[in-house]
Design a protein around this motif. Structure first.
Motif, PDB file in Angstrom:
ATOM      1  N   ASN A   6       0.822  -1.216   0.000  1.00 54.30           N
ATOM      2  CA  ASN A   6       0.000   0.000   0.000  1.00 54.30           C
ATOM      3  C   ASN A   6       0.858   1.270   0.000  1.00 54.30           C
ATOM      4  N   ILE A   7       1.757   1.349  -0.960  1.00 56.43           N
ATOM      5  CA  ILE A   7       2.682   2.478  -1.066  1.00 56.43           C
ATOM      6  C   ILE A   7       1.974   3.681  -1.689  1.00 56.43           C
ATOM      7  N   GLU A   8       2.204   4.853  -1.136  1.00 60.19           N
ATOM      8  CA  GLU A   8       1.630   6.075  -1.697  1.00 60.19           C
ATOM      9  C   GLU A   8       2.214   6.340  -3.082  1.00 60.19           C
ATOM     10  N   VAL A   9       1.354   6.685  -4.028  1.00 62.24           N
ATOM     11  CA  VAL A   9       1.795   7.060  -5.372  1.00 62.24           C
ATOM     12  C   VAL A   9       1.908   8.582  -5.404  1.00 62.24           C
ATOM     13  N   LYS A  10       3.121   9.063  -5.586  1.00 56.03           N
ATOM     14  CA  LYS A  10       3.368  10.503  -5.547  1.00 56.03           C
ATOM     15  C   LYS A  10       3.373  11.087  -6.960  1.00 56.03           C
ATOM     16  N   ILE A  11       2.688  12.212  -7.113  1.00 53.93           N
ATOM     17  CA  ILE A  11       2.647  12.907  -8.400  1.00 53.93           C
ATOM     18  C   ILE A  11       3.057  14.356  -8.177  1.00 53.93           C
ATOM     19  N   TYR A  12       4.042  14.802  -8.941  1.00 57.58           N
ATOM     20  CA  TYR A  12       4.534  16.168  -8.785  1.00 57.58           C
ATOM     21  C   TYR A  12       5.187  16.621 -10.087  1.00 57.58           C
ATOM     22  N   TRP A  13       5.498  17.904 -10.143  1.00 56.85           N
ATOM     23  CA  TRP A  13       6.095  18.494 -11.339  1.00 56.85           C
ATOM     24  C   TRP A  13       7.532  18.911 -11.047  1.00 56.85           C
ATOM     25  N   LEU A  14       8.406  18.709 -12.032  1.00 54.50           N
ATOM     26  CA  LEU A  14       9.803  19.111 -11.901  1.00 54.50           C
ATOM     27  C   LEU A  14      10.232  19.907 -13.129  1.00 54.50           C
ATOM     28  N   PRO A  15      11.146  20.863 -12.935  1.00 50.38           N
ATOM     29  CA  PRO A  15      11.724  21.533 -14.104  1.00 50.38           C
ATOM     30  C   PRO A  15      12.383  20.498 -15.008  1.00 50.38           C
ATOM     31  N   ARG A  16      12.323  20.722 -16.289  1.00 51.96           N
ATOM     32  CA  ARG A  16      12.840  19.765 -17.266  1.00 51.96           C
ATOM     33  C   ARG A  16      14.274  19.333 -16.956  1.00 51.96           C
ATOM     34  N   GLU A  17      15.142  20.307 -16.666  1.00 56.00           N
ATOM     35  CA  GLU A  17      16.554  19.998 -16.439  1.00 56.00           C
ATOM     36  C   GLU A  17      16.737  19.073 -15.242  1.00 56.00           C
ATOM     37  N   GLU A  18      15.960  19.313 -14.188  1.00 57.72           N
ATOM     38  CA  GLU A  18      16.055  18.475 -12.995  1.00 57.72           C
ATOM     39  C   GLU A  18      15.537  17.070 -13.272  1.00 57.72           C
ATOM     40  N   ALA A  19      14.441  16.977 -14.012  1.00 59.77           N
ATOM     41  CA  ALA A  19      13.870  15.669 -14.340  1.00 59.77           C
ATOM     42  C   ALA A  19      14.831  14.842 -15.183  1.00 59.77           C
TER      43      ALA A  19
ATOM     44  N   ARG B  36       5.636  16.196 -15.575  1.00 62.90           N
ATOM     45  CA  ARG B  36       4.843  15.571 -14.515  1.00 62.90           C
ATOM     46  C   ARG B  36       5.483  14.225 -14.186  1.00 62.90           C
ATOM     47  N   ILE B  37       5.836  14.056 -12.932  1.00 65.10           N
ATOM     48  CA  ILE B  37       6.519  12.848 -12.479  1.00 65.10           C
ATOM     49  C   ILE B  37       5.568  11.995 -11.648  1.00 65.10           C
ATOM     50  N   VAL B  38       5.532  10.705 -11.954  1.00 63.83           N
ATOM     51  CA  VAL B  38       4.762   9.743 -11.160  1.00 63.83           C
ATOM     52  C   VAL B  38       5.769   8.821 -10.487  1.00 63.83           C
TER      53      VAL B  38
END
Length: 239
Positions: A158-171, A192-194
């Motif tokens: 039951n792990i939390e699924v995290k969704i967030y946004w990152l600057p392109r360079e960091e991603a 958008r990172i999952v």
């Protein structure tokens, strides 16, 4: 371009939007909770409700002409004029199945890559089942049975699924995200990172569940040898 509201909250079942344009059976909105077919995940369906009645949304996709999200409806002549507000109503049962299967696919792909160095070369997710093609040379059902077993162990945590946004360079600096992110157009400044912590992390635009426990039980349906370096896994989720 249409704002993809579901990318911030995949659990919105209803939402108010404004009609920007109507072209034949295609409706373009300022915002939407409908996921267009993309990334191997089928589109949402549902309704647009307004004072005079409602129309059914039968297909959602990226319009080739404009690149914007097109909502195909069954009777556009009933719609109010552009500039009018409509209430969007999802077929939630369909959407939630797609979310559960989509997150399950992420877990399976991570396990296949970690354990067998196998990459996904194609796939599709419907409300009934999903399939993915893997770059495997060896073909045995046991490989996929073991992968599904390990995936269900992740689900049970039951792990939390995290969704967030990152600057392109960091991603681009995150291992595992680079291959997908580098294909994004240069004008896309944020990705958008999952992330399923300790399991998987990738750039992704589709709807997902909030925790792996919502998936249920992943079931192996069948496996197929589609040729050299292409082994297909069909799977579903229960209940």
């Amino acid at each position: 371009m249409t704002e993809l509201v579901y990318q911030g909250d995949s659990y919105l079942k209803e939402y108010m939007a404004t009609i920007k344009a109507i072209k034949g059976s295609r409706v373009f909105l300022d915002k939407t909770i409908f996921h267009p077919r993309s990334g191997g995940v089928e589109n949402d369906t549902g309704y647009m409700v307004f004072n005079e009645g409602m129309v059914r949304v039968v297909n959602v996709y990226y319009d080739k002409e404009s690149g914007d999200v097109a909502h195909e409806v069954d009777n556009a002549s009933l719609l109010p004029q552009p500039g009018s507000s409509v209430k969007l109503v999802l077929d939630w049962e369909r959407r939630y199945r797609l979310m559960r299967l989509h997150t399950a696919a992420h877990i399976l792909s991570a396990i296949m890559y970690t354990n067998y160095n196998a990459l996904i070369t194609g796939g599709n997710i419907t409300p009934e089942y999903g399939y993915d093609d893997y770059s495997l040379t060896e073909f045995t059902r046991e490989i996929f049975e073991e992968a599904v077993k390990k995936a269900n162990e992740v689900v049970a945590r039951n792990i939390e699924v995290k969704i967030y946004w990152l600057p392109r360079e960091e991603a681009l600096r995150i291992p595992g995200v680079v291959k997908l992110a580098s294909k994004m157009p240069p004008e896309v400044e944020k990705l958008r990172i999952v992330e399923i912590p300790g399991v998987d992390i990738q750039a992704d635009g589709g709807p997902h569940v909030k925790s792996t426990g919502e998936i249920g039980v992943i079931k192996l349906l069948r496996v197929e040898n589609k040729g050299k370096n292409k082994k297909r896994l069909y799977f579903s989720v229960e209940p």
